[in-house]
Design a protein around this motif. Structure first.
Motif, mmCIF file in Angstrom:
data_model
loop_
_atom_site.group_PDB
_atom_site.id
_atom_site.type_symbol
_atom_site.label_atom_id
_atom_site.label_comp_id
_atom_site.label_asym_id
_atom_site.label_seq_id
_atom_site.Cartn_x
_atom_site.Cartn_y
_atom_site.Cartn_z
ATOM 1 N N ARG A 70 33.349 -32.177 39.216
ATOM 2 C CA ARG A 70 33.940 -33.271 39.987
ATOM 3 C C ARG A 70 35.372 -33.463 39.523
ATOM 4 N NH1 ARG A 70 29.905 -38.369 39.870
ATOM 5 N NH2 ARG A 70 31.935 -39.300 39.543
ATOM 6 N N GLN A 71 36.219 -33.928 40.412
ATOM 7 C CA GLN A 71 37.630 -34.104 40.067
ATOM 8 C C GLN A 71 37.823 -35.101 38.928
ATOM 9 O OE1 GLN A 71 40.217 -32.289 40.895
ATOM 10 N NE2 GLN A 71 41.471 -33.542 39.557
ATOM 11 N N ASP A 72 37.049 -36.184 38.897
ATOM 12 C CA ASP A 72 37.208 -37.157 37.809
ATOM 13 C C ASP A 72 36.778 -36.569 36.460
ATOM 14 O OD1 ASP A 72 34.485 -37.245 38.418
ATOM 15 O OD2 ASP A 72 34.422 -39.405 38.729
ATOM 16 N N ASN A 73 35.788 -35.672 36.476
ATOM 17 C CA ASN A 73 35.379 -34.996 35.246
ATOM 18 C C ASN A 73 36.451 -33.995 34.800
ATOM 19 O OD1 ASN A 73 31.760 -34.730 35.131
ATOM 20 N ND2 ASN A 73 32.989 -36.428 35.851
ATOM 21 N N ARG A 74 37.037 -33.297 35.763
ATOM 22 C CA ARG A 74 38.125 -32.355 35.472
ATOM 23 C C ARG A 74 39.316 -33.115 34.860
ATOM 24 N NH1 ARG A 74 37.922 -27.486 37.127
ATOM 25 N NH2 ARG A 74 36.447 -27.892 38.793
ATOM 26 N N GLN A 75 39.600 -34.314 35.406
ATOM 27 C CA GLN A 75 40.673 -35.165 34.891
ATOM 28 C C GLN A 75 40.410 -35.535 33.432
ATOM 29 O OE1 GLN A 75 41.337 -38.774 37.183
ATOM 30 N NE2 GLN A 75 42.245 -39.820 35.435
ATOM 31 N N GLU A 76 39.165 -35.843 33.111
ATOM 32 C CA GLU A 76 38.795 -36.188 31.736
ATOM 33 C C GLU A 76 39.128 -35.059 30.776
ATOM 34 O OE1 GLU A 76 37.671 -38.965 30.198
ATOM 35 O OE2 GLU A 76 38.194 -39.746 32.158
ATOM 36 N N LEU A 77 38.700 -33.870 31.119
ATOM 37 C CA LEU A 77 38.925 -32.731 30.233
ATOM 38 C C LEU A 77 40.403 -32.396 30.118
ATOM 39 C CD1 LEU A 77 35.922 -30.426 31.192
ATOM 40 C CD2 LEU A 77 36.090 -32.112 29.354
ATOM 41 N N ALA A 78 41.135 -32.495 31.227
ATOM 42 C CA ALA A 78 42.575 -32.217 31.198
ATOM 43 C C ALA A 78 43.308 -33.213 30.312
ATOM 44 C CB ALA A 78 43.143 -32.238 32.618
ATOM 45 N N ALA A 79 42.922 -34.480 30.348
ATOM 46 C CA ALA A 79 43.585 -35.512 29.552
ATOM 47 C C ALA A 79 43.373 -35.293 28.050
ATOM 48 C CB ALA A 79 43.092 -36.896 29.950
ATOM 49 N N LEU A 80 42.230 -34.751 27.684
ATOM 50 C CA LEU A 80 41.938 -34.529 26.268
ATOM 51 C C LEU A 80 42.380 -33.164 25.765
ATOM 52 C CD1 LEU A 80 38.398 -36.124 25.912
ATOM 53 C CD2 LEU A 80 40.482 -36.844 24.753
ATOM 54 N N TYR A 81 42.173 -32.117 26.588
ATOM 55 C CA TYR A 81 42.354 -30.746 26.099
ATOM 56 C C TYR A 81 43.412 -29.938 26.843
ATOM 57 C CZ TYR A 81 37.833 -32.014 24.176
ATOM 58 O OH TYR A 81 36.829 -32.665 23.532
ATOM 59 N N GLY A 82 43.931 -30.459 27.936
ATOM 60 C CA GLY A 82 44.883 -29.724 28.745
ATOM 61 C C GLY A 82 44.192 -29.104 29.956
ATOM 62 N N ILE A 83 44.982 -28.689 30.916
ATOM 63 C CA ILE A 83 44.459 -28.139 32.169
ATOM 64 C C ILE A 83 43.964 -26.715 31.956
ATOM 65 C CG2 ILE A 83 45.129 -27.453 34.517
ATOM 66 C CD1 ILE A 83 47.160 -29.792 34.408
ATOM 67 N N GLY A 84 42.845 -26.386 32.604
ATOM 68 C CA GLY A 84 42.341 -25.020 32.616
ATOM 69 C C GLY A 84 41.403 -24.649 31.491
ATOM 70 N N HIS A 85 40.903 -25.613 30.738
ATOM 71 C CA HIS A 85 40.024 -25.310 29.608
ATOM 72 C C HIS A 85 38.581 -25.763 29.840
ATOM 73 C CE1 HIS A 85 43.449 -24.101 27.204
ATOM 74 N NE2 HIS A 85 44.076 -25.194 27.621
#
Length: 160
Positions: free
Chosen positions: A22-37
């Motif tokens: 989900r986009q909100d879950n993707r946003q969570e991971l990007a905020a903590l670890y960066g995009i694409g991880h």
């Protein structure tokens, strides 16, 4: 009628969920670890969790969840859940199962916590509905963005 099932995730399940977050879950991971991880983070979360599971809707992996041991400086275990867009079509069922899971793990393991991007209104709303206590924002993650810690304790066991 949809069929719901729980099992241990396979490597293919992990890859599927990471690719269809989900986009909100993707946003969570990007905020903590960066995009694409996403895939690396999910694999690591599964590897280091003492309890993991996969929620399937009609045989397709829709969510992977787990409980990780606390970091060396923390005594509270970390609870996590990553979902695909399919869960949006089954919100009521996903919500009920999530509350049951949270009650079971708090009863078995004690309090649980994690962090959420302070700008992620959808997940914050979801966490409040689940019964989380949510902190004021603190800076963290790769970009030092504001996050809120959420916390589940024995109070969730008393909710109806």
């Amino acid at each position: 009628m949809a069929e719901y099932k729980f099992a241990r995730p396979t490597d293919k399940d992990i890859e599927y969920v990471a690719a269809h977050l989900r986009q909100d879950n993707r946003q969570e991971l990007a905020a903590l670890y960066g995009i694409g991880h996403e895939l690396d983070v999910l694999k690591r979360s599964v590897r280091y969790s003492e309890l993991i599971g996969c929620f399937y809707i009609n045989g397709v992996p829709a969510a992977i969840y787990g409980v990780r041991s606390p970091a060396a400086i923390c005594s509270v275990k970390c609870v996590w859940l990553l979902m695909t867009d399919e869960t949006l079509k089954h919100r009521l069922v996903v919500g009920r199962y999530t509350k049951r899971f949270l009650r079971a793990i708090v009863a078995a393991y004690g309090p649980m916590s994690n962090k959420v991007d302070a700008g992620n209104a959808e997940i914050l709303r979801w966490l409040r509905w689940l019964g989380a206590e949510i902190s004021e924002p603190v800076q963290c993650g790769i970009y030092n963005l504001p996050h809120r810690e959420f916390y589940f304790d024995e109070r969730i066991l008393k909710e109806g």
